[in-house]
Each structure stands twice: as structure tokens, then as C-alpha cells.
Design a protein around this motif. Structure first.
Motif, PDB file in Angstrom:
ATOM      1  N   GLU A 128      10.319  14.136 -15.420  1.00  0.00           N
ATOM      2  CA  GLU A 128       9.397  14.540 -14.363  1.00  0.00           C
ATOM      3  C   GLU A 128       9.315  13.448 -13.308  1.00  0.00           C
ATOM      4  O   GLU A 128       9.221  12.264 -13.623  1.00  0.00           O
ATOM      5  CB  GLU A 128       8.008  14.821 -14.939  1.00  0.00           C
ATOM      6  N   HIS A 129       9.347  13.875 -12.048  1.00  0.00           N
ATOM      7  CA  HIS A 129       9.355  12.981 -10.893  1.00  0.00           C
ATOM      8  C   HIS A 129       8.007  13.104 -10.188  1.00  0.00           C
ATOM      9  O   HIS A 129       7.619  14.178  -9.717  1.00  0.00           O
ATOM     10  CB  HIS A 129      10.513  13.391  -9.968  1.00  0.00           C
ATOM     11  N   PHE A 130       7.248  11.998 -10.113  1.00  0.00           N
ATOM     12  CA  PHE A 130       5.953  11.963  -9.460  1.00  0.00           C
ATOM     13  C   PHE A 130       5.946  10.852  -8.404  1.00  0.00           C
ATOM     14  O   PHE A 130       6.784   9.946  -8.425  1.00  0.00           O
ATOM     15  CB  PHE A 130       4.824  11.647 -10.446  1.00  0.00           C
ATOM     16  N   THR A 131       4.952  10.914  -7.512  1.00  0.00           N
ATOM     17  CA  THR A 131       4.585   9.752  -6.692  1.00  0.00           C
ATOM     18  C   THR A 131       3.123   9.424  -6.993  1.00  0.00           C
ATOM     19  O   THR A 131       2.335  10.318  -7.333  1.00  0.00           O
ATOM     20  CB  THR A 131       4.757  10.013  -5.180  1.00  0.00           C
ATOM     21  N   ILE A 132       2.778   8.150  -6.873  1.00  0.00           N
ATOM     22  CA  ILE A 132       1.410   7.711  -7.142  1.00  0.00           C
ATOM     23  C   ILE A 132       1.081   6.603  -6.146  1.00  0.00           C
ATOM     24  O   ILE A 132       1.919   5.727  -5.882  1.00  0.00           O
ATOM     25  CB  ILE A 132       1.253   7.250  -8.607  1.00  0.00           C
ATOM     26  N   SER A 133      -0.105   6.661  -5.587  1.00  0.00           N
ATOM     27  CA  SER A 133      -0.469   5.759  -4.489  1.00  0.00           C
ATOM     28  C   SER A 133      -1.660   4.887  -4.850  1.00  0.00           C
ATOM     29  O   SER A 133      -2.581   5.341  -5.550  1.00  0.00           O
ATOM     30  CB  SER A 133      -0.800   6.576  -3.234  1.00  0.00           C
ATOM     31  N   PRO A 134      -1.686   3.642  -4.384  1.00  0.00           N
ATOM     32  CA  PRO A 134      -2.856   2.783  -4.609  1.00  0.00           C
ATOM     33  C   PRO A 134      -4.146   3.370  -4.041  1.00  0.00           C
ATOM     34  O   PRO A 134      -5.239   3.070  -4.525  1.00  0.00           O
ATOM     35  CB  PRO A 134      -2.479   1.489  -3.878  1.00  0.00           C
TER      36      PRO A 134
ATOM     37  N   GLY B 230       0.772  -1.237   0.000  1.00  0.00           N
ATOM     38  CA  GLY B 230       0.000   0.000   0.000  1.00  0.00           C
ATOM     39  C   GLY B 230       0.800   1.281   0.000  1.00  0.00           C
ATOM     40  O   GLY B 230       0.215   2.379  -0.045  1.00  0.00           O
ATOM     41  N   ALA B 231       2.118   1.206   0.044  1.00  0.00           N
ATOM     42  CA  ALA B 231       2.950   2.408   0.071  1.00  0.00           C
ATOM     43  C   ALA B 231       2.948   3.086  -1.301  1.00  0.00           C
ATOM     44  O   ALA B 231       2.763   2.433  -2.330  1.00  0.00           O
ATOM     45  CB  ALA B 231       4.373   2.048   0.477  1.00  0.00           C
ATOM     46  N   PRO B 232       3.173   4.404  -1.340  1.00  0.00           N
ATOM     47  CA  PRO B 232       3.224   5.109  -2.629  1.00  0.00           C
ATOM     48  C   PRO B 232       4.380   4.609  -3.496  1.00  0.00           C
ATOM     49  O   PRO B 232       5.403   4.146  -2.989  1.00  0.00           O
ATOM     50  CB  PRO B 232       3.436   6.577  -2.225  1.00  0.00           C
ATOM     51  N   SER B 233       4.201   4.721  -4.803  1.00  0.00           N
ATOM     52  CA  SER B 233       5.235   4.371  -5.774  1.00  0.00           C
ATOM     53  C   SER B 233       5.854   5.648  -6.337  1.00  0.00           C
ATOM     54  O   SER B 233       5.270   6.733  -6.273  1.00  0.00           O
ATOM     55  CB  SER B 233       4.632   3.556  -6.918  1.00  0.00           C
ATOM     56  N   VAL B 234       7.042   5.486  -6.904  1.00  0.00           N
ATOM     57  CA  VAL B 234       7.721   6.599  -7.561  1.00  0.00           C
ATOM     58  C   VAL B 234       7.617   6.395  -9.064  1.00  0.00           C
ATOM     59  O   VAL B 234       7.904   5.313  -9.580  1.00  0.00           O
ATOM     60  CB  VAL B 234       9.199   6.681  -7.129  1.00  0.00           C
ATOM     61  N   LEU B 235       7.195   7.454  -9.761  1.00  0.00           N
ATOM     62  CA  LEU B 235       7.005   7.418 -11.212  1.00  0.00           C
ATOM     63  C   LEU B 235       7.884   8.475 -11.856  1.00  0.00           C
ATOM     64  O   LEU B 235       7.833   9.652 -11.482  1.00  0.00           O
ATOM     65  CB  LEU B 235       5.532   7.684 -11.542  1.00  0.00           C
ATOM     66  N   TYR B 236       8.694   8.042 -12.831  1.00  0.00           N
ATOM     67  CA  TYR B 236       9.503   8.978 -13.612  1.00  0.00           C
ATOM     68  C   TYR B 236       9.006   8.950 -15.059  1.00  0.00           C
ATOM     69  O   TYR B 236       8.732   7.882 -15.612  1.00  0.00           O
ATOM     70  CB  TYR B 236      10.984   8.601 -13.577  1.00  0.00           C
TER      71      TYR B 236
END
Length: 425
Positions: free
Chosen positions: A163-169, A145-151
Motif C-alpha cells: 500500500e502506497h500512502f503519503t503522510i504530512s507533518p 514540512g513536505a509530505p512523506s511517502v509511506l509504503y
């Protein structure tokens, strides 16, 4: 002066033909005899579906990646596809051109691999004045359930950034923007392969880009592509806590360095060379991220993006006829460009050939309407099999294919195609 220029171009073209004669013959001078459609695991019309969106924002997708949700023990409990789609690609393409207008922004889409439902991912906190034109992308798995890192590689108006994002379930349709990574080293970023939440490999496809002033562009980038000049490279980038980066060259001298992928066990890196229709394999040091060249496999098309599936097979997608792709990009009447995707599976250690010539002469991929063996000789180390083919009438301009090893499902997007195709056995 003109005669000198023509002489130089002739020499470059002759060099390219010498290095890639088979690909030039089959991918430029000859339109491959591909079927309207072929899917390795069944009839396309009953096994494949093209997902579309009424506003046509799920069009012209360049790259996509699996986003896995893991439980506390590391088992995959859910798998989604994140795709980057740019309906404005025919007006803004920093790799192939043109560079007319970077407005409007492109889109990220979330696809549920269970029911094929699609949802647009909003860019939360992304600066209003920033353009967004995604190319390569990759996301870390979500652990318990922890956030993921998206590039995401972004071919914006003034420069290409990451671009550096985070995305969470918990909020899977919101990508929270963290920062924009910019560097003089980012000459022509194309594809990404993550090595941690704060580090990744990135390919640079050209040294001479279409951002150069006229008349240097589009002439020089075109020469670099057509001649197969080995001016592209792969770098490893570490994002420091203060947002600066540490940049290290990982592999030099790659003609049109494009898709990049790391094997499931982390020990092998694959890098696509589009101009030469090849994939280069490297042994990877998992501690230092240093690479050592191992081998090259030739493909029957101009290879684009690549991915390893869960079982270690490399999925390669490409463009079988480059002039047709150019015609589609230029909006030529009735133009269509073919698609081709293959899998590369390591041959068993028990497979031995008395001589290399015996391996090269081996016929393979015989189920496909147009066999790979009709275009390129067999590899000594990899078994190549066609997964999908089309003359462009069913699905064209293929650039990325994902395969879910758990279900056998195939996901494909096309650079100038409408929708995202899903094929299931």
C-alpha cells in the motif's frame, strides 16, 4: 507412500541441522537460559516502559520505522515512530498461519519520541472493502514540512499487496492512500527498504506460502521453513508514473528472506535469513541498486527484522526459541516466548586476527546474562552486543527493535506481545 514422505522429511531435517546445528540446538531443542529481563543500559524496571492503549489496538505489532522531520538544511528536528499493529494476528497470519479470518483491520500508530504520547493514524481514502494487515513498512523523511511517502506491506484476504500512502507533518495522524501495488511477483512480500520516494527493495520470505490450497499448505511452507530451503529472494521495485511497477531480482537463494535495511551511507544492504539465523551483507551500487554479496554473520536466534541506526550499527531482533513462539501463536495455556535484540557494529580497520580461528574463538558480549558467544562464534568483521533479553515474562516474541542514536533510546515490539516497549539509558 508414507515411508517416502518421512524419508524426504528426514533428509531435509538432517540438511538443516548440518547447516545450522548451533541454532537447532539452542533455538529448537533447548530452551535458552535467558533472564526475566536484561537491558544493556540499566535496570529494566526503572529504565523501560511499555506503552499500551486501553482498547488493546497497540498490540501484536510486527514492524515499525522512524519518521524523521528535517529542516531545510537536512537536520533532524523531530523524530516519530510509526508502528503497524494487528490484534487479530492469531486469526490471520499469512506467514505462520492460521488463515481463519482477516477481519477486522489492523492499525498504524504514531509515537512521539519526546513524550511517548501515542496517536492512531487514520487511513484517509483507503477503500472500505480492502483488508489491512501490515507487515514491513518504511517512510521517507519529511524535508522542511513536505509530505512523506509511506509504503506498507499488506497481507490482505486475497493476496499480499504493498500500500502506497503519503503522510504530512501538518496532519501526522492521517495517512492519505494513493494506490495499491499488486503484482504476480509479490509472492510473499515481507519487509521494505526504500531507495527513493518511488522505489524500494522488498523481501519475499517464501516461494511456497500458506495461501496454497490444502494439503499443499500448510505442509510445503512448513517444510521450506524447517529445512531452511533457499527459496526466498530480494527484489528491487520501481513504481512508474502510471502506477505499474518495474520488478528486478536483487538477490536469490535466501532461506526465509525477512528484514532488510540499507546503511546510512547507502553502500551496504543487510538481509535477514530467519530459518538460518543469519544476516547477509551486500555491497550496493547506489546508481543501479545492484547488489554484490559480501559476507554473512550468524546470530543466536531466528533473526527477524533489522535496522541500521544513524551511526551505522545494525540492530537485529529475533526469536531465541521457535517452539515457544509457535506455542504462543497457538494460544497454548501459559505459553510465553523469549526476546533477544543485538547490535552489530563494524570492527575497526585496525583490528586484525592472525587466523580466522582466532577471531572465531574470541569471547565477546560478556555483560549479557546469556552471551552471544555461548551460542555462535565471533565474527571477523562485526562486534555483536546484546541490547535486550527476556525469557518472555517481561516482554516476549520480539520481532523489531529501533535505536535512536541521538538519545540512545530503544524501541521494541513483539509479534504477539501487548504494547510497545521503550527503554532509555
Amino acid at each position: 507412500m508414507l515411508s517416502r514422505v518421512l524419508t524426504v522429511l528426514a533428509v531435509l531435517l538432517a540438511t538443516f541441522i548440518y547447516r545450522s546445528g548451533r541454532l537447532v540446538k539452542h533455538g529448537i531443542f533447548t530452551l535458552p537460559a535467558l533472564p526475566s529481563s536484561y537491558y544493556a543500559n540499566g535496570d529494566v524496571h526503572t529504565h523501560c516502559t511499555i506503552l499500551q492503549e486501553p482498547a488493546h489496538t497497540l498490540d501484536y505489532c510486527e514492524d515499525m520505522t522512524f519518521w524523521d522531520h528535517l529542516d531545510a538544511g537536512g537536520t533532524v528536528t523531530a523524530r516519530f515512530v510509526i508502528a503497524g499493529c494487528d490484534p487479530n494476528r492469531k486469526a490471520w497470519n499469512t506467514v505462520m498461519g492460521p488463515l481463519r479470518n482477516p477481519d477486522p483491520r489492523a492499525y498504524l500508530w504514531l509515537v512521539d519520541t519526546v513524550d511517548d504520547s501515542i496517536q492512531r493514524i487514520e487511513l484517509d481514502g483507503y477503500p472500505e472493502e480492502h483488508n489491512f494487515h501490515p507487515l514491513g513498512m518504511e517512510v521517507t523523511p519529511s524535508q522542511d514540512g513536505a509530505p512523506s511517502v509511506l509504503y506498507v506491506v499488506n497481507h490482505a484476504r486475497e493476496e499480499t499487496t504493498i500500500e502506497h500512502f503519503t503522510i504530512s507533518p501538518d496532519t501526522p495522524t492521517q495517512a492519505l492512500w494513493k494506490r495499491t501495488l499488486s503484482s504476480p511477483w509479490f509472492v510473499s512480500p515481507n519487509a521494505l527498504a526504500l531507495t527513493s520516494e518511488m522505489s524500494f527493495y522488498v523481501s519475499n520470505d517464501h516461494l511456497m506460502t500458506r495461501r496454497l490450497p490444502f494439503p499443499l499448505a500448510p505442509a510445503l511452507p512448513l517444510v521450506e521453513s524447517i529445512a531452511g530451503l533457499p527459496l526466498g529472494w530480494l527484489a528491487h521495485v520501481t513504481v512508474n508514473p502510471d502506477g505499474t511497477i518495474t520488478h528486478e531480482i536483487a538477490a536469490l537463494g535466501v532461506a526465509f528472506a525477512n528484514g532488510v535495511a540499507i546503511s546510512p551511507d547507502g553502500t551496504t544492504l543487510a538481509l535477514s535469513s530467519t530459518s538460518l539465523g543469519q544476516v547477509h551483507f551486500y555491497d550496493r551500487n547506489m546508481t543501479t541498486n545492484a547488489l554484490k554479496y559480501k559476507e554473512t554473520v550468524s546470530l543466536p536466534f531466528f533473526s527477524d527484522n533489522i535496522m541500521f541506526d544513524d551511526k551505522g550499527a545494525l540492530i537485529v531482533t529475533g526469536h531465541p526459541h521457535f517452539p515457544s513462539l509457535i506455542a504462543v501463536a497457538a494460544n497454548k495455556t501459559d505459553a510465553r516466548a523469549p526476546s533477544w535484540a543485538v547490535s552489530l557494529t563494524p570492527l575497526s580497520n585496525k583490528t586484525h586476527f592472525a587466523k580466522s580461528a582466532h577471531a572465531a574463538d574470541r569471547k565477546y558480549d560478556l555483560r549479557a546474562p546469556l552471551s552471544v558467544s555461548e551460542v555462535v562464534p565471533a565474527s571477523e568483521e562485526w562486534e555483536v552486543e546484546t541490547l535486550f533479553q527476556s525469557d518472555g515474562s517481561v516482554f516476549g516474541t520480539s520481532c523489531t527493535t529501533l535505536r535512536d542514536s541521538r538519545t540512545g533510546s530503544l524501541y521494541m515490539v513483539g509479534l504477539y506481545e501487548e504494547g510497545l516497549m521503550v527503554c532509555r539509558p
